[in-house]
Design an enzyme around this catalytic site. Structure first.
Site, PDB file in Angstrom:
ATOM      1  N   GLU A 441     -10.419  11.227  -1.072  1.00  0.00           N
ATOM      2  CA  GLU A 441     -10.455  12.829  -0.542  1.00  0.00           C
ATOM      3  C   GLU A 441     -11.040  13.759  -1.385  1.00  0.00           C
ATOM      4  O   GLU A 441     -10.556  15.100  -1.535  1.00  0.00           O
ATOM      5  CB  GLU A 441      -9.330  13.301   0.255  1.00  0.00           C
ATOM      6  CG  GLU A 441      -8.817  12.697   1.528  1.00  0.00           C
ATOM      7  CD  GLU A 441     -10.077  12.595   2.596  1.00  0.00           C
ATOM      8  OE1 GLU A 441     -10.714  13.401   2.627  1.00  0.00           O
ATOM      9  OE2 GLU A 441      -9.968  11.505   3.485  1.00  0.00           O
ATOM     10  N   GLY A 442     -11.662  13.215  -2.411  1.00  0.00           N
ATOM     11  CA  GLY A 442     -12.213  14.241  -3.556  1.00  0.00           C
ATOM     12  C   GLY A 442     -11.333  13.892  -4.812  1.00  0.00           C
ATOM     13  O   GLY A 442     -10.200  14.309  -4.702  1.00  0.00           O
TER      14      GLY A 442
END
Length: 592
Positions: A441-442
């Site tokens: 998620e980053g």
């Protein structure tokens, strides 16, 4: 491994004593119709029961067995399908969903605690309903009424699950480089073709259908992120009478063999002219997907907190039971061969680090959830302010909580000593499971750049002022003499954060690389300062409390520990952040 016990007392303390959630809900008309304190307490108790009794017992065997792949089919670990069925039948898949399509519409302040319980019980299990909830949020906000009616209702019911298909082998964070194509058809559908990797819950046997949200580009789309659109691509077609039809041209090519989260299916997904439906507007897919991604980023932060809580409970039980050595100040257990691990200062340091960081993270998570609720259901200036705080705090929640979560799982392992390194105690599983939370998620480095470069520098410091003004207003209003031991260091930390922000914004005017070099340090300075803010709030309530003296005394003493032993971490981080870009960029590539 200790049996997981949901920290309900702490959750209720935060909801009703620190953040006055019941009053907030009644002040927001939409929420006032859905939830009150009695409802909220019943929900948390019910979720605690299923987390403790149904899901937590699956974690160890799920890690040992993992998922299996055979000719495109994925089978989850023993017990998962039955537990998911029980979970769905209890209505938990609909907890935060849109009531117009069968959801319960509960506030984020409640669903965040629900997520923490699932993550403490078993991160792998939590990912299946977590991805579905995030996809549901994006579909509810951006999908057509026809798509919402057909798909959301079944997702909320737990009949169907969902996945988020972004990453490609050559395009991770840089989504503008994706190659997956969507070709428009005469019936307003699209044929989607391409391969996605690292797709959590892309294929499994928990539900009868899986709804994939896929980023793709039309053949004539603009280059880069401006040309990305979002499509809903079901695993199975849905007939007009709502029954399941033939399989779409979607298949799982393989699964990844990972360091942790073994019971979560991480898939390579192939779309070979699969029929899909546009979600939102053409070439606006990234904005639609970010609705889901921001939800997931906060959720991933909560994964770090959930694992850290489990680690603390395990390590505390072990430290109390394990006898080893004698206290430096004299024998504490003369009838035993040795004293417990709790007599040793370094063991206490690790346990108190975990305790203070966990309780601070839970409080800060609740603060962010409160802003989300106000941003979603509020009006006027309060809504606008909350929206700004959510934008500012989302990368902090994701990166700070997961960095601390990994720190706490490693600390718990250290308390166990050699037993923490072997599998039978379950502690090393927490270390492995939590490590991914700093990556997906980053990555946390990307989150730090999002905070400093996009949110802080991008707003010329205005977003930071929203937070600083709230903290300074709280400091000004605090006249209680007993609170000064917390208020003064909070005021100093707030001023130092403001000074660091100003310093970096000024330095970046002549050297943009300053932002990238200082981003990680800056995010942690911000995180520790924000945590000091919520720890002061908790200490204030506990100092004034007349009931449950043991609980509130523990809060005050843990607050003192945080301010004396953990908040000072900011000093070295500030020094590092201000050291400039030369130390990183004055080394030529061939000298690495």
């Amino acid at each position: 491994m200790a049996d997981y016990q949901v920290p309900l007392k702490d959750m209720n303390f935060l909801l009703y004593d620190v953040f006055n959630a019941d009053k907030l809900w009644q002040s927001l008309p939409t929420l006032a119709e859905r939830v009150d304190r009695d409802t909220a307490e019943a929900i948390l108790q019910g979720c605690a029961k299923i987390a403790e009794q149904e899901i937590a017992p699956l974690s160890r065997n799920g890690d040992e067995t993992g998922v299996t792949f055979d000719a495109g089919n994925v089978t989850t670990a023993p017990g998962y399908k039955e537990a998911f069925k029980t979970y769905a039948e209890g209505g938990w898949t609909s907890l935060g969903g849109d009531p117009d399509f069968g959801g319960m519409g509960m506030p984020k302040m409640l669903t965040a605690f629900h997520e923490e319980m699932l993550c403490s019980a078993d991160i792998s299990f939590s990912l299946y309903p977590g991805l579905t909830a995030g996809a549901g949020l994006s579909l509810a906000k951006h999908g057509s009424e026809a798509l919402k009616t057909r798909y959301l209702t079944r997702m909320y019911a737990g009949d169907w699950a969902a996945s988020m298909c972004l990453t490609e082998a050559h395009a991770g964070t840089d989504l503008g480089m994706i190659r997956t194509k969507a070709v428009p058809q005469a019936d307003d559908s699209y044929l989607v073709s391409g391969t996605k990797i690292f797709i959590t819950a892309g294929e499994h046997d928990l539900t009868e259908n899986i709804v994939h949200l896929v980023l793709a580009k039309l053949p004539d789309a603009p280059d880069g992120p401006r040309g990305i659109s979002l499509f809903l691509v079901p695993k199975f077609h849905v007939n007009d009478d709502e029954t399941i039809g033939e399989q779409n041209n979607v298949s799982c090519g393989s699964i990844e063999h990972k360091m942790g989260i073994h019971a979560s299916a991480t898939c390579v997904m192939n779309f070979d002219g699969a029929k899909g439906y546009l979600v939102g507007e053409l070439n606006k897919g990234l904005a639609c997907m970010f609705t889901m991604m921001n939800f997931e980023r906060i959720g991933v932060g909560i994964q770090g907190l959930g694992a850290a809580e489990r680690s603390y409970q395990n390590a505390l039980e072990y430290a109390k039971d394990r006898i080893q050595g004698r206290s430096l100040s004299g024998v504490k257990s003369p009838d035993a061969q040795a004293d417990s691990l709790l007599v040793h200062g370094d063991v206490r340091r690790m346990l108190l680090n975990m305790k203070a960081l966990n309780e601070g993270s839970r409080a800060l998570s609740t603060y962010v959830a409160m802003q989300l609720d106000i941003a979603t259901y509020g009006t006027g200036e309060e809504q606008a302010k909350a929206d700004q705080l959510v934008a500012l705090m989302t990368p902090i929640a994701k990166a700070f909580f997961t960095d601390l979560g990994f720190e706490s799982t490693v600390a718990g392992q250290q308390v166990f000593g050699g037993h923490g390194y072997v599998r039978e105690w379950g502690q090393e599983q927490l270390v492995r499971d939590t490590r991914i939370s700093q990556i997906y998620e980053g990555t946390n480095g990307i989150q730090a750049m999002d905070l400093l470069a996009r949110k802080v520098a991008g707003s010329k410091g205005k977003l930071v002022l929203v937070f600083l003004e709230e903290v300074r207003a709280y400091i000004q209003e605090s006249k209680n003499e007993a609170m000064q031991e917390f208020i003064q260091p909070l005021a100093n930390a707030t001023d130092e954060l403001a000074d660091l922000t100003e310093h970096l914004l000024l330095a970046a005017q002549t050297s943009p690389e300053e932002l990238g070099c200082a981003a990680n340090d800056y995010l942690h300075v911000f995180g520790y300062t924000a945590m000091a803010f919520v720890w002061a709030k908790m200490a204030e309530v506990s100092l004034a409390a007349n009931d449950d003296k043991s609980f509130h005394e523990s809060k005050v003493r843990t607050a003192r520990y945080y301010f004396s032993r953990l908040l000072p971490r900011c000093q070295s981080l500030i020094t590092s952040a201000k050291s400039g870009q030369s130390a990183l960029f004055d080394i030529d590539e061939e000298l690495f």
